[in-house]
Scaffold this motif. Structure first.
Motif, PDB file in Angstrom:
ATOM      1  N   ILE A  51       0.849  -1.091  -0.117  1.00 49.87           N
ATOM      2  CA  ILE A  51      -0.006   0.034   0.165  1.00 49.87           C
ATOM      3  C   ILE A  51       0.684   1.172  -0.035  1.00 49.87           C
ATOM      4  N   HIS A  52       2.215   0.932   0.231  1.00 47.74           N
ATOM      5  CA  HIS A  52       2.995   2.235   0.251  1.00 47.74           C
ATOM      6  C   HIS A  52       4.504   1.714   0.074  1.00 47.74           C
ATOM      7  N   LEU A  53       5.376   2.798  -0.696  1.00 46.33           N
ATOM      8  CA  LEU A  53       6.549   2.361  -0.843  1.00 46.33           C
ATOM      9  C   LEU A  53       7.581   3.702  -0.740  1.00 46.33           C
ATOM     10  N   ASN A  54       8.439   3.641   0.007  1.00 46.68           N
ATOM     11  CA  ASN A  54       9.406   4.770   0.651  1.00 46.68           C
ATOM     12  C   ASN A  54      10.766   4.462   0.292  1.00 46.68           C
ATOM     13  N   ALA A  55      11.192   5.087  -0.807  1.00 44.08           N
ATOM     14  CA  ALA A  55      12.615   4.696  -1.348  1.00 44.08           C
ATOM     15  C   ALA A  55      13.668   5.855  -1.297  1.00 44.08           C
ATOM     16  N   VAL A  56      14.747   5.672  -0.934  1.00 44.24           N
ATOM     17  CA  VAL A  56      16.113   6.617  -1.237  1.00 44.24           C
ATOM     18  C   VAL A  56      17.236   6.376  -2.034  1.00 44.24           C
ATOM     19  N   PHE A  57      17.404   7.265  -3.057  1.00 42.84           N
ATOM     20  CA  PHE A  57      18.358   6.798  -4.047  1.00 42.84           C
ATOM     21  C   PHE A  57      19.687   7.672  -3.853  1.00 42.84           C
ATOM     22  N   ARG A  58      20.668   7.054  -4.112  1.00 40.99           N
ATOM     23  CA  ARG A  58      22.084   7.928  -4.362  1.00 40.99           C
ATOM     24  C   ARG A  58      21.797   8.315  -5.806  1.00 40.99           C
ATOM     25  N   HIS A  59      22.366   9.441  -6.216  1.00 37.48           N
ATOM     26  CA  HIS A  59      22.269  10.110  -7.662  1.00 37.48           C
ATOM     27  C   HIS A  59      22.902   8.974  -8.462  1.00 37.48           C
ATOM     28  N   GLY A  60      22.657   9.194  -9.955  1.00 33.37           N
ATOM     29  CA  GLY A  60      23.432   8.204 -10.815  1.00 33.37           C
ATOM     30  C   GLY A  60      24.828   8.663 -11.036  1.00 33.37           C
ATOM     31  N   ALA A  61      25.559   7.740 -11.890  1.00 34.05           N
ATOM     32  CA  ALA A  61      26.867   7.909 -12.042  1.00 34.05           C
ATOM     33  C   ALA A  61      27.218   9.296 -12.493  1.00 34.05           C
ATOM     34  N   ARG A  62      28.171   9.795 -11.936  1.00 36.92           N
ATOM     35  CA  ARG A  62      28.481  11.324 -12.284  1.00 36.92           C
ATOM     36  C   ARG A  62      30.007  11.367 -12.916  1.00 36.92           C
ATOM     37  N   PHE A  63      30.392  12.661 -13.178  1.00 38.28           N
ATOM     38  CA  PHE A  63      31.874  12.806 -13.453  1.00 38.28           C
ATOM     39  C   PHE A  63      32.722  12.882 -12.111  1.00 38.28           C
ATOM     40  N   PRO A  64      33.952  12.663 -12.414  1.00 36.08           N
ATOM     41  CA  PRO A  64      35.065  12.903 -11.031  1.00 36.08           C
ATOM     42  C   PRO A  64      34.817  14.305 -10.368  1.00 36.08           C
ATOM     43  N   SER A  65      35.219  14.521  -9.213  1.00 35.58           N
ATOM     44  CA  SER A  65      35.413  15.725  -8.530  1.00 35.58           C
ATOM     45  C   SER A  65      36.494  16.494  -9.241  1.00 35.58           C
ATOM     46  N   LEU A  66      36.490  17.842  -8.874  1.00 31.90           N
ATOM     47  CA  LEU A  66      37.640  18.717  -9.746  1.00 31.90           C
ATOM     48  C   LEU A  66      38.930  18.136  -8.949  1.00 31.90           C
ATOM     49  N   LYS A  67      39.088  18.006  -7.774  1.00 29.28           N
ATOM     50  CA  LYS A  67      40.136  17.414  -6.975  1.00 29.28           C
ATOM     51  C   LYS A  67      40.669  16.100  -7.859  1.00 29.28           C
ATOM     52  N   TRP A  68      39.956  15.175  -8.350  1.00 26.72           N
ATOM     53  CA  TRP A  68      40.448  13.925  -8.778  1.00 26.72           C
ATOM     54  C   TRP A  68      40.875  14.250 -10.250  1.00 26.72           C
ATOM     55  N   ILE A  69      40.234  15.344 -10.813  1.00 24.32           N
ATOM     56  CA  ILE A  69      40.432  15.324 -12.510  1.00 24.32           C
ATOM     57  C   ILE A  69      41.823  16.030 -12.561  1.00 24.32           C
ATOM     58  N   LYS A  70      42.242  17.076 -11.459  1.00 24.15           N
ATOM     59  CA  LYS A  70      43.559  17.548 -11.240  1.00 24.15           C
ATOM     60  C   LYS A  70      44.480  16.461 -11.170  1.00 24.15           C
ATOM     61  N   ARG A  71      44.458  15.636 -10.059  1.00 24.96           N
ATOM     62  CA  ARG A  71      45.214  14.454  -9.708  1.00 24.96           C
ATOM     63  C   ARG A  71      45.557  13.611 -10.901  1.00 24.96           C
TER      64      ARG A  71
END
Length: 467
Positions: free
Chosen positions: A75-95
């Protein structure tokens, strides 16, 4: 040649051809949505590398089930999602760029020619934004949820509540998920849905002073991670790769270099059309060690390392259970109620929620000196916190066929990444709601978020933060 021999020869040729196709599939680039790879990339693992995209999901497969002599319907569904695949953070791009420069300056490109032409495929402006793969993950999850619980949505889509953090990657994920959900339910995607932005529920870690000061910005809070990072297991694989690359001692591979190669391998494999030649620098032993190193950081910062990490998730946990309480009250009174609620956040949303629920709790704790003891650990971030990871609590009404509310019983199931898990409240995959509600009573009914976070003053839910 006899007919029997011709048949056998034909069967052998067919077997060889199938085997050849299997080899081609194994060698094909991993950037496809589902390559169902070994989960070795911690929180940077795409969802369908560890969950079967091709799984056959029967319509309404999770809508009903038998519970003793009773039939239970969701009778009810309650769900929590992490966001989908993303690009690297700026820190890792520079590394990534800096590591490439280091290897080229020390002649590694002579041994590995791909380094001569390699250019960082991730522009700095792509810092943490959602990738096309991430949108595909979420849209497909919307379709999969619509198949599993079709009747629930078919009866009422208007009452569904969708909440997102203020970050672009989460907001975009909610839109993609709802596209897949509505497309499957209606046969036409609903592009008009606008999620509510609520960072207290979906990004509480960013609104908790005590967590920021005592854990997030406090390096001693993750001592076990640091000890392992500079410990013997990591040192062995760093020295091994240093020898393989023929690097001089002054340019030896560091733990940060290993992590950077790990990130390069994961992101290039997932997000580029060419795959990643950086992966050849990491054998299975290295992947296992690096993954444990990263899991230690996730565990001690976001899971069971510090009480505040799980406690600060109480606004979200309280909202989930409060909603379920209201659904039961409305159902008993034959009033309308929300069919579902979907929240879209981050690994920093799901991990504390898991911990507050008592999920994936290893005994003894994950530490720098018990790596081998935890080779088969419960908490493996690549499996429970990949991109698009999800937790759902499904509320079912069970009855024996009598037309009387006195015969109603409510039970719940917990789902992690679409699979049922044992509920700590009863140790089973189906538990009476009253028992589960009582088990989490303190977190739900005594959530003093701003007090526990030592916030100077309550922060309003942000409706205008950067998306």
């Amino acid at each position: 040649m006899s007919a029997f021999l011709r048949l056998k020869l034909s069967q052998m040729i067919m077997m060889i051809f199938v085997f050849y196709l299997m080899i081609l599939e194994c060698l094909s680039p991993a950037h496809a949505l589902s390559s169902f790879r070994t989960p070795s990339y911690s929180t940077k693992t795409p969802y369908f590398w560890v969950n079967d995209e091709k799984e056959t999901i029967a319509l309404d497969s999770e809508t009903w089930f038998e519970y003793g002599e009773k039939t239970c319907q969701i009778i009810h569904l309650n769900a929590v999602f992490r966001h989908g695949a993303r690009f690297p953070s700026l820190k890792w791009i520079k590394r990534m760029t800096n590591l490439h420069k280091k290897l080229v300056e020390n002649g590694v490109d002579e041994q590995y020619p791909f380094l001569k032409a390699w250019k960082n495929p991730f522009p700095e402006k792509s810092d943490k934004i959602i990738a096309e793969l991430g949108e595909q993950e979420q849209e497909m999850l919307g379709e999969r949820f619509a198949h599993r619980f079709n009747l629930l949505f078919d009866e009422d889509m208007d009452s569904i509540r969708v909440v997102s953090s203020s970050k672009q990657r989460s907001y975009a994920s909610s839109l993609s998920f709802y596209t897949g959900l509505s497309q499957t339910v209606f046969g036409e995607a609903d592009k008009t849905m606008e999620p509510t932005v609520n960072d207290i529920e979906m990004r509480f870690h960013d609104n908790c002073v005590h967590f920021a000061e005592s854990v997030d910005k406090n390096k001693t809070a993750t001592n076990e991670y640091s000890k392992f990072k500079y410990g013997p297991e990591v040192d062995v694989i760093a020295k091994k790769l240093t020898d393989v690359l023929h690097l001089p001692e002054k340019a030896a591979v560091t733990p940060d270099d290993l992590n950077t190669i790990h990130q390069l391998c994961a992101f290039e494999e997932a997000l580029t059309d060419t795959g990643s030649e950086w992966c050849q620098f990491l054998d299975q032993e290295s992947l296992e060690v690096i993954q444990y190193m990263n899991d230690l950081k996730q565990y001690w910062k976001k899971m069971y390392g510090h009480d505040i990490s799980s406690a600060m998730s109480c606004p979200l946990l309280s909202r989930i259970f409060t909603t379920l309480d209201k659904v039961i009250q409305a159902n008993n009174a034959d009033d309308d109620y929300a069919a579902a609620e979907f929240g879209f956040g981050h690994a920093e949303t799901l991990a504390p929620l898991y911990a507050s629920l008592g999920l994936f709790k290893d005994e003894p704790q994950l530490k720098a000196d018990n790596f081998k003891l935890h080779l088969n650990r419960k908490f493996r971030a690549s499996r429970v916190l990949p991109f698009s990871a999800n937790f759902a609590m499904a509320l079912y009404q069970c009855d024996s066929g009598e037309d009387n509310n006195d015969y109603l019983e409510y039970v719940v199931k917990f789902y992690v990444n679409e699979k049922t898990v044992d509920i700590p409240a009863c140790g089973k995959q189906v538990c009476p709601y009253k028992e589960v509600r009582e088990f989490y009573k303190n977190q739900v009914d005594n959530c003093e978020f701003h007090k526990m976070c030592r916030n100077p003053e309550p922060k309003e839910n942000s409706e205008h933060n950067e998306l």
